[in-house]
Enzyme design. Structure first.
Site, mmCIF file in Angstrom:
data_model
loop_
_atom_site.group_PDB
_atom_site.id
_atom_site.type_symbol
_atom_site.label_atom_id
_atom_site.label_comp_id
_atom_site.label_asym_id
_atom_site.label_seq_id
_atom_site.Cartn_x
_atom_site.Cartn_y
_atom_site.Cartn_z
ATOM 1 N N ASP A 48 16.241 -63.323 -82.061
ATOM 2 C CA ASP A 48 16.455 -62.168 -81.197
ATOM 3 C C ASP A 48 15.628 -62.288 -79.923
ATOM 4 O OD1 ASP A 48 17.329 -59.251 -80.818
ATOM 5 O OD2 ASP A 48 15.145 -59.076 -80.749
ATOM 6 N N TYR A 53 11.823 -60.152 -71.832
ATOM 7 C CA TYR A 53 10.693 -60.694 -72.569
ATOM 8 C C TYR A 53 10.014 -61.787 -71.741
ATOM 9 C CZ TYR A 53 12.490 -58.390 -76.816
ATOM 10 O OH TYR A 53 12.935 -57.474 -77.741
ATOM 11 N N SER A 149 20.780 -50.897 -78.962
ATOM 12 C CA SER A 149 19.424 -50.632 -79.419
ATOM 13 C C SER A 149 18.889 -49.382 -78.739
ATOM 14 C CB SER A 149 18.509 -51.829 -79.089
ATOM 15 O OG SER A 149 17.205 -51.636 -79.591
ATOM 16 N N SER A 204 10.136 -54.036 -85.437
ATOM 17 C CA SER A 204 8.822 -53.493 -85.789
ATOM 18 C C SER A 204 8.694 -53.090 -87.257
ATOM 19 C CB SER A 204 8.478 -52.291 -84.895
ATOM 20 O OG SER A 204 8.271 -52.699 -83.566
ATOM 21 N N PRO A 205 9.113 -53.940 -88.202
ATOM 22 C CA PRO A 205 8.959 -53.587 -89.623
ATOM 23 C C PRO A 205 7.495 -53.485 -90.049
ATOM 24 C CG PRO A 205 9.586 -55.889 -89.418
ATOM 25 C CD PRO A 205 9.722 -55.290 -88.048
ATOM 26 N N LEU A 206 6.588 -54.053 -89.249
ATOM 27 C CA LEU A 206 5.157 -53.963 -89.547
ATOM 28 C C LEU A 206 4.489 -52.803 -88.823
ATOM 29 C CD1 LEU A 206 4.094 -57.728 -89.429
ATOM 30 C CD2 LEU A 206 4.705 -56.359 -91.417
ATOM 31 N N ARG A 225 -2.279 -55.660 -81.042
ATOM 32 C CA ARG A 225 -1.242 -54.956 -80.300
ATOM 33 C C ARG A 225 -1.503 -53.452 -80.226
ATOM 34 N NH1 ARG A 225 4.837 -56.348 -81.808
ATOM 35 N NH2 ARG A 225 4.230 -58.235 -80.706
ATOM 36 N N GLY A 279 8.059 -61.024 -86.256
ATOM 37 C CA GLY A 279 7.518 -61.644 -85.059
ATOM 38 C C GLY A 279 6.101 -62.097 -85.322
#
Length: 327
Positions: A48, A53, A149, A204-206, A225, A279
């Site tokens: 992705d 970016y 998105s 952003s699953p974390l 982050r 990521g």
């Protein structure tokens, strides 16, 4: 590695996607290459990206890495956010989309993008204008499918209705934020995706790193982050997120699994999710997330983990159908 079909497209992707936002920014070219190769070794075939970016550098690095394996990978990119100082170098106008896709194709050294995703909602451009541009790109073979998105469910369904009425290509993939500490997608986005047979890759699953075990009510690293980037520190600023992170870290320790592995696996276990987007800034960060590909979260564990954070309220205030109580 398990492979899943993206909605009704017939395209099969790995049950983990890799997000390349770090390419060219927090990860230099050599580190980016090492992470890409490790992902391919693990069986990941979905990568992705987005035009913004690292100012386009992410796409350039990804393009150099897929050059010899283009037929083996599935790639996404996105359009919406400003790509220059010009007043029209932003949004979802036909002008910006057409110019944006050409620039992304050049940077990634490919003649097509598998899923081209609109990165946010444009209040100044008619949805019809955006959909016609995307449909033309499909007809030209420059994109295979469109995705979306950061739109609300009503906005997505309005677009799907317009596409159906106008015989235009519809959105086949949704990319929402989703993690144990950001569960709003459960209310309408994920049920809508299942009803409409749309693929879902969750970013952003974390929780921006909150669910890695490094953060908690009394745990605040000096860098990371959530510390270094204002948008992430603001996004997860609520105290209840840190309280949930503490409970989650303790649960992971009790079950002898790395918190990052469990956080990604929990998202992956949701039946609406095609693939969480993982990521990393380096190989060390990447490894725990990769383990989630084969880590199974059963229904009991899924419910136990869900209980560690607040479940969002249902889409309506009428809960009689859910409770069986009629008034």
């Amino acid at each position: 590695m398990e492979y899943r079909t993206v909605g009704r497209t017939g395209i099969k992707v790995s049950n983990l996607a890799f997000g390349t936002m770090s390419f060219g920014s927090t990860a230099d070219e050599a580190t980016s290459k090492a992470m890409f190769n490790r992902c391919r070794e693990a069986g990941i075939n979905l990568f992705d990206s987005a035009d913004v970016y690292a100012g386009g550098r992410s796409e350039e690095i990804l393009g150099s890495l897929i050059k010899d394996s283009r037929d083996d990978v599935v790639i996404t990119s996105k359009v919406f956010w400003p790509t220059g100082q010009a007043i029209n170098a932003r949004g979802l106008s036909r002008r910006h989309i057409m110019r944006g896709v050409e620039a992304s194709l050049r940077r990634m050294q490919t003649d097509y993008i598998d899923f081209y995703i609109v990165h946010d909602f444009d209040e100044t451009t008619a949805i019809e204008e955006t959909l016609r541009a995307l449909d033309d790109l499909q007809s030209q073979g420059k994109i295979l499918h469109a995705g979306v998105s950061n739109w609300a469910a009503w906005q997505i369904m309005k677009a799907q209705g317009i596409a159906a009425k106008g015989l235009l290509g519809r959105f086949e993939l949704i990319e929402p934020m989703y993690s144990l500490v950001k569960r709003q997608a459960e209310v309408e986005i994920l049920p809508m995706a299942q009803a409409e047979k749309m693929g879902v890759i969750a970013y952003s699953p974390l929780g921006g790193g909150l669910l890695t075990g490094k953060y908690g009510v009394a745990k605040h690293p000096t860098s990371g982050r959530l510390i270094d980037e204002a948008r992430y520190s603001d996004r997860y600023a609520d105290a209840e997120n840190y309280e949930a992170a503490d409970r989650f870290t303790a649960y992971a320790k009790e079950h002898n699994v790395a918190p990052a592995t469990l956080a990604v696996a929990w998202v992956k276990a949701n039946s609406a999710i095609t693939a969480p987007i993982i990521g990393a800034r380096n190989l060390e960060q990447l490894e725990d997330s990769l383990v989630a590909a084969d880590f199974k979260v059963d229904k009991e564990m899924y419910a136990e983990i869900a209980d560690l954070s607040r479940t969002p309220a249902p889409a309506t205030d009428r809960t009689e159908v859910l409770t069986g109580k009629w008034h």
